[in-house]
Enzyme design. Structure first.
Site, short mmCIF file in Angstrom:
data_model
loop_
_atom_site.label_atom_id
_atom_site.label_comp_id
_atom_site.label_asym_id
_atom_site.label_seq_id
_atom_site.Cartn_x
_atom_site.Cartn_y
_atom_site.Cartn_z
N VAL A 15 -4.03 60.41 12.43
CA VAL A 15 -2.98 59.86 13.28
C VAL A 15 -1.68 59.79 12.48
O VAL A 15 -1.68 60.00 11.26
CB VAL A 15 -3.37 58.48 13.87
CG1 VAL A 15 -4.58 58.63 14.80
CG2 VAL A 15 -3.67 57.47 12.78
N ALA A 16 -0.59 59.51 13.16
CA ALA A 16 0.74 59.59 12.55
C ALA A 16 0.89 58.72 11.30
O ALA A 16 1.60 59.11 10.37
CB ALA A 16 1.81 59.21 13.57
N CYS A 17 0.22 57.58 11.24
CA CYS A 17 0.35 56.70 10.07
C CYS A 17 -0.44 57.20 8.87
O CYS A 17 -0.38 56.60 7.79
CB CYS A 17 -0.07 55.28 10.43
SG CYS A 17 -1.82 55.12 10.83
N GLY A 18 -1.19 58.30 9.06
CA GLY A 18 -1.95 58.89 7.97
C GLY A 18 -3.42 58.55 7.98
O GLY A 18 -4.20 59.18 7.26
N ASN A 69 -3.88 53.65 16.19
CA ASN A 69 -4.53 53.63 14.89
C ASN A 69 -6.04 53.42 15.08
O ASN A 69 -6.45 52.62 15.94
CB ASN A 69 -3.93 52.49 14.06
CG ASN A 69 -4.61 52.32 12.73
OD1 ASN A 69 -5.67 51.71 12.65
ND2 ASN A 69 -4.02 52.86 11.69
#
Length: 180
Positions: free
Chosen positions: A156-159, A125
């Site tokens: 990133v994957a968490c937005g 993150n």
């Protein structure tokens, strides 16, 4: 006489970017590199050891307690055999442990025993990457001669959007090429 390619130890830590590590492993093998993979327990939650065993054509080191048919522990034997150590993705946890010399699993113990060229490919993150402790750990490792590839700016994957995304496989391959 054709010189054999150096053995690459590929460390894989826990994070969604571990999916890119499978692609990296496959491309390294396709270009003639012998690849030996070490995975953290958290990495196995994202990609299975079978994936890396199939792509690398070698057993995957998961634990300090695994045998390899030799009297030496597998991670120590690999530290003597490998010429390049690549950790992709390199999580904030791994970077902190490596910077502080913590050796509490197969990957970090290998890192403590390895004295060759090292490339870390961070992925996390953006707030984690920007955190003062992470920055200090990166600076400490860079001062010891550890090379870095990325992270890059992106989603990133968490937005979240920012610097923390793992570098693309082609950029990692280019960074490995520079190390050679």
């Amino acid at each position: 006489m054709k010189k054999e390619r150096p053995v690459i130890a590929l460390g894989v830590t826990g994070g969604i970017a571990a999916c890119k590590s499978a692609e990296l492993c496959g491309k390294l093998v396709q270009t003639g590199f012998p690849v030996r993979v070490l995975m953290t327990e958290n990495a196995t939650r994202f990609v299975t050891p079978l994936t890396f065993r199939t792509l690398s054509r070698n057993d995957v080191i998961l634990s300090l307690w695994e045998g390899n048919g030799d009297w030496r522990p597998a991670h120590i034997a690999l530290a003597d055999e490998a010429e390049i150590f690549v950790v992709a993705p390199a999580s904030a946890d791994f970077i902190a442990k490596y910077a502080c010399g913590i050796a509490d699993d197969a990957l970090t113990t290998f890192a403590a025993a390895f004295d060759g060229k090292t490339l870390l490919v961070p992925a996390m993150n953006p707030k984690m990457w920007a955190h003062a402790a992470c920055r200090e750990n990166v600076e400490k490792l860079a001062a010891r001669g550890v090379a870095f590839c990325g992270p890059v700016r992106g989603r990133v994957a968490c937005g979240a959007v920012g610097v923390g995304r793992m570098a693309e496989v082609d950029a990692i391959l280019a960074a490995i090429g520079k190390m050679l």
